[in-house]
Design a protein around this motif. Structure first.
Motif, PDB file in Angstrom:
ATOM      1  N   VAL A 431       0.879  -1.185   0.000  1.00 57.31           N
ATOM      2  CA  VAL A 431       0.000   0.000   0.000  1.00 57.31           C
ATOM      3  C   VAL A 431       0.909   1.226   0.000  1.00 57.31           C
ATOM      4  O   VAL A 431       1.801   1.334   0.856  1.00 57.31           O
ATOM      5  CB  VAL A 431      -0.935   0.018   1.217  1.00 57.31           C
ATOM      6  N   ALA A 432       0.683   2.147  -0.961  1.00 55.30           N
ATOM      7  CA  ALA A 432       1.538   3.335  -1.104  1.00 55.30           C
ATOM      8  C   ALA A 432       0.674   4.574  -1.279  1.00 55.30           C
ATOM      9  O   ALA A 432      -0.380   4.534  -1.940  1.00 55.30           O
ATOM     10  CB  ALA A 432       2.486   3.177  -2.291  1.00 55.30           C
ATOM     11  N   VAL A 433       1.130   5.656  -0.674  1.00 54.15           N
ATOM     12  CA  VAL A 433       0.467   6.960  -0.784  1.00 54.15           C
ATOM     13  C   VAL A 433       1.483   7.950  -1.335  1.00 54.15           C
ATOM     14  O   VAL A 433       2.641   7.959  -0.900  1.00 54.15           O
ATOM     15  CB  VAL A 433      -0.070   7.430   0.578  1.00 54.15           C
ATOM     16  N   ALA A 434       1.057   8.805  -2.277  1.00 62.30           N
ATOM     17  CA  ALA A 434       1.977   9.786  -2.876  1.00 62.30           C
ATOM     18  C   ALA A 434       1.201  11.041  -3.254  1.00 62.30           C
ATOM     19  O   ALA A 434      -0.028  11.013  -3.459  1.00 62.30           O
ATOM     20  CB  ALA A 434       2.671   9.201  -4.104  1.00 62.30           C
ATOM     21  N   ARG A 435       1.949  12.141  -3.314  1.00 63.00           N
ATOM     22  CA  ARG A 435       1.363  13.407  -3.767  1.00 63.00           C
ATOM     23  C   ARG A 435       1.368  13.457  -5.301  1.00 63.00           C
ATOM     24  O   ARG A 435       2.380  13.162  -5.937  1.00 63.00           O
ATOM     25  CB  ARG A 435       2.162  14.598  -3.239  1.00 63.00           C
ATOM     26  N   GLN A 436       0.259  13.878  -5.877  1.00 62.65           N
ATOM     27  CA  GLN A 436       0.219  14.146  -7.316  1.00 62.65           C
ATOM     28  C   GLN A 436       0.717  15.555  -7.592  1.00 62.65           C
ATOM     29  O   GLN A 436       1.460  15.791  -8.540  1.00 62.65           O
ATOM     30  CB  GLN A 436      -1.212  13.980  -7.859  1.00 62.65           C
ATOM     31  N   ASN A 437       0.248  16.475  -6.816  1.00 59.81           N
ATOM     32  CA  ASN A 437       0.655  17.880  -6.903  1.00 59.81           C
ATOM     33  C   ASN A 437       0.367  18.515  -5.554  1.00 59.81           C
ATOM     34  O   ASN A 437       0.154  17.800  -4.559  1.00 59.81           O
ATOM     35  CB  ASN A 437      -0.076  18.604  -8.047  1.00 59.81           C
ATOM     36  N   GLY A 438       0.392  19.821  -5.473  1.00 57.55           N
ATOM     37  CA  GLY A 438       0.175  20.488  -4.206  1.00 57.55           C
ATOM     38  C   GLY A 438      -1.232  20.374  -3.683  1.00 57.55           C
ATOM     39  O   GLY A 438      -1.490  20.678  -2.508  1.00 57.55           O
ATOM     40  N   LEU A 439      -2.202  19.927  -4.496  1.00 60.42           N
ATOM     41  CA  LEU A 439      -3.599  19.894  -4.089  1.00 60.42           C
ATOM     42  C   LEU A 439      -4.174  18.490  -4.039  1.00 60.42           C
ATOM     43  O   LEU A 439      -5.223  18.286  -3.416  1.00 60.42           O
ATOM     44  CB  LEU A 439      -4.447  20.745  -5.047  1.00 60.42           C
ATOM     45  N   GLU A 440      -3.533  17.503  -4.687  1.00 60.96           N
ATOM     46  CA  GLU A 440      -4.125  16.174  -4.804  1.00 60.96           C
ATOM     47  C   GLU A 440      -3.104  15.100  -4.472  1.00 60.96           C
ATOM     48  O   GLU A 440      -1.883  15.307  -4.593  1.00 60.96           O
ATOM     49  CB  GLU A 440      -4.680  15.944  -6.226  1.00 60.96           C
ATOM     50  N   ALA A 441      -3.639  13.927  -4.057  1.00 61.78           N
ATOM     51  CA  ALA A 441      -2.800  12.776  -3.723  1.00 61.78           C
ATOM     52  C   ALA A 441      -3.386  11.531  -4.369  1.00 61.78           C
ATOM     53  O   ALA A 441      -4.500  11.554  -4.913  1.00 61.78           O
ATOM     54  CB  ALA A 441      -2.711  12.596  -2.202  1.00 61.78           C
ATOM     55  N   SER A 442      -2.632  10.430  -4.326  1.00 61.40           N
ATOM     56  CA  SER A 442      -3.070   9.160  -4.900  1.00 61.40           C
ATOM     57  C   SER A 442      -2.779   8.032  -3.922  1.00 61.40           C
ATOM     58  O   SER A 442      -1.875   8.119  -3.079  1.00 61.40           O
ATOM     59  CB  SER A 442      -2.368   8.895  -6.231  1.00 61.40           C
TER      60      SER A 442
END
Length: 511
Positions: A431-442
């Motif tokens: 299970v991994a969490v990451a930022r897409q940009n300054g406003l959204e994550a995945s």
């Protein structure tokens, strides 16, 4: 309202309108050309009347000097010293005798080999139009023919035949001054236009001979009068202004037809869009009615499923009690355990159906993804230990998102249980969490199971579609419902070198 049949009538009316405008403009252009031709013809008649008036004003005793006449004609054509009498369209003037021969002219030469000029009275060329105007040139017309014509007297240098010098004065003439011979003496002093000799008929008018023609006999003189007597007037006029006006009118009519074409085409497209929008509205109304009906059926089915769980619980309890009684034979107790297992399966399916049919009302709150993931993983510890699966939460930045906590837990639980069912014993889940940009994550849930074939990646989110033997086919459908309710997106991707990745994107990061 079905607008398909009236569409044919509407398109027919628009086509008829366009055709009517086209025919109307073509007819108007033809009328404009005819009117312009008529105006040019009337202009030629006005010029011819002007020439006739000039000739009558210059005539003296039935004769006009050619030099003076051609000077006046040249002024009419070229303007001369008086631009007021000049016509911008006039190119040439030709005066003809009865035989159609040129007597006097000014301007460009006219080709009289075109017989229709004299036969039809006019000839239209590409840039020049020629008119024959039978106007009054000082000629009296009778039933027997033309009498008393206006004669154009040529200068002496133009006479090559019948020219005779006047007799010189001699003493044996009895003191007569030079003059015409006795056969050309005038009768009486009252008629100054009659010659000596045979008296002319009553009403006939003959010009006086100029001095340089007094040596010519009567026959030659009459032949000269016939050749030099005016009988017709021919005008050559430029059609440049007419052609320019015709071209302007043509383009104006073409522009009007183009506007009519655009209007008809626009009206047709507007009607077509109206028909489509009306049909779409009808479909939307029917879909709304069907959707309402489906919602009612869904609620009824959910209620039925909820009510079914109560008797199932009773059956399960009775079967479990029978399976625990030692006084019953082993076969009966085994049948009781089978009933309990089957009831558990049916109850699980009913619970998933109820979850799928339940409306998704999102109540957003601030959630720390790492905390929620660890809690869900602890809830699955028994399943992970049973299959000896290694589940690892990859380290990353602590991210807080805005989401409904209960719905997010359910979606994550379904993704992890789907991965647990897909991998073999001893498999791995990440299970991994990451930022897409300054406003959204995945969020990614990866496994090293058999993966999902490309042709089925869009179908696994449909209700009751499953690749597992024990699955109900509603787990991923519930996940997609929750994702869509939050405005996120979910994808099924390949996990290199083996397995599948379920990725949720566009999770809004809390401020």
């Amino acid at each position: 309202m079905d607008l398909t049949r009236p569409s044919h009538w509407v398109y027919g009316i628009l086509a008829a309108f366009w055709l009517l405008v086209g025919v109307w403009q073509a007819e108007e252009h033809f009328r404009f050309r005819e009117a312009a031709k008529s105006n040019l013809s009337n202009r030629s008649k006005d010029i011819a009347n002007t020439v006739s008036a000039c000739i009558r004003g210059m005539r003296f005793r039935g004769a006009v000097r050619k030099e003076r006449l051609e000077t006046v004609l040249d002024e009419l054509v070229n303007g001369g010293a008086n631009d007021l009498v000049k016509s911008t369209e006039l190119l040439s003037i030709v005066l003809l005798n009865a035989a159609g021969e040129t007597v006097a002219s000014a301007g460009r030469p006219i080709d009289f080999t075109q017989k229709e000029i004299l036969q039809r009275g006019e000839r239209w060329g590409q840039r020049i139009v020629t008119f024959v105007n039978p106007v009054d040139l000082g000629v009296s017309l009778t039933s027997e023919g033309t009498t008393n014509p206006t004669v154009v007297l040529p200068p002496p240098r133009d006479l090559t035949n019948g020219f005779r010098e006047p007799r010189p004065f001699r003493s044996d003439d009895g003191g007569r001054p030079p003059g015409p011979p006795p056969e050309f003496e005038r009768f009486g002093s009252g008629n100054t236009n009659e010659f000596a000799g045979e008296r002319p008929p009553r009403g006939e008018f003959r010009p006086r001979r100029p001095p340089w023609l007094r040596g010519m006999d009567e026959k030659e003189f009459q032949s000269l009068i016939e050749k030099q007597a005016l009988h017709g007037l021919v005008l050559a006029m430029s059609t440049d202004a007419f052609q320019a006006a015709s071209v302007r009118d043509f383009w104006l009519r073409t522009f009007i037809i183009l506007l009519a074409t655009v209007a008809a085409a626009g009206s047709g497209l507007a009607w077509r869009n109206l028909v489509k929008s009306s049909d779409l509205q009808i479909r939307l109304v029917r879909a709304s009615e069907l959707n309402t009906h489906l919602k009612e059926m869904n609620l009824a089915a959910a209620g039925l499923a909820h009510e079914t769980r109560n008797p199932l619980n009773i059956i399960r309890g009775r079967a479990q009690m029978i399976s625990n009684q030692t006084e019953f034979p082993p076969e009966i107790r085994e049948k009781g355990r089978e009933i309990v297992n089957e009831v558990d399966k049916v109850a699980a399916q009913l619970n998933e159906f109820i979850n799928y049919s339940r409306p998704r009302e999102v109540r957003r709150a601030r959630l720390t993804l790492g905390t929620i993931i660890n809690e869900v993983v602890r809830a699955l510890s028994y399943d992970l230990e049973e299959k000896k699966i290694r589940l690892q939460v990859l380290p990353g930045e602590s991210i807080t998102v805005e989401a409904d906590e209960q719905l997010f837990r359910q979606a994550l639980f379904n993704l992890l249980i789907n991965a647990v069912q897909a991998v073999e014993p001893g498999g791995e889940i990440h299970v991994a969490v990451a930022r897409q940009n300054g406003l959204e994550a995945s969020l990614d849930v990866r496994d090293n199971g058999p993966g999902v074939p490309p042709e089925r990646r869009s179908e696994i989110f449909k209700p009751y579609f499953t690749t597992q033997k024990t699955g109900t086919g509603l787990g991923l459908a519930v996940v997609q419902q929750i994702v869509l309710a939050h405005g996120w997106e979910i994808q099924c991707l390949p996990n290199d070198p083996k397995g599948a990745v379920f990725r949720i994107t566009h999770l809004k990061i809390a401020a």
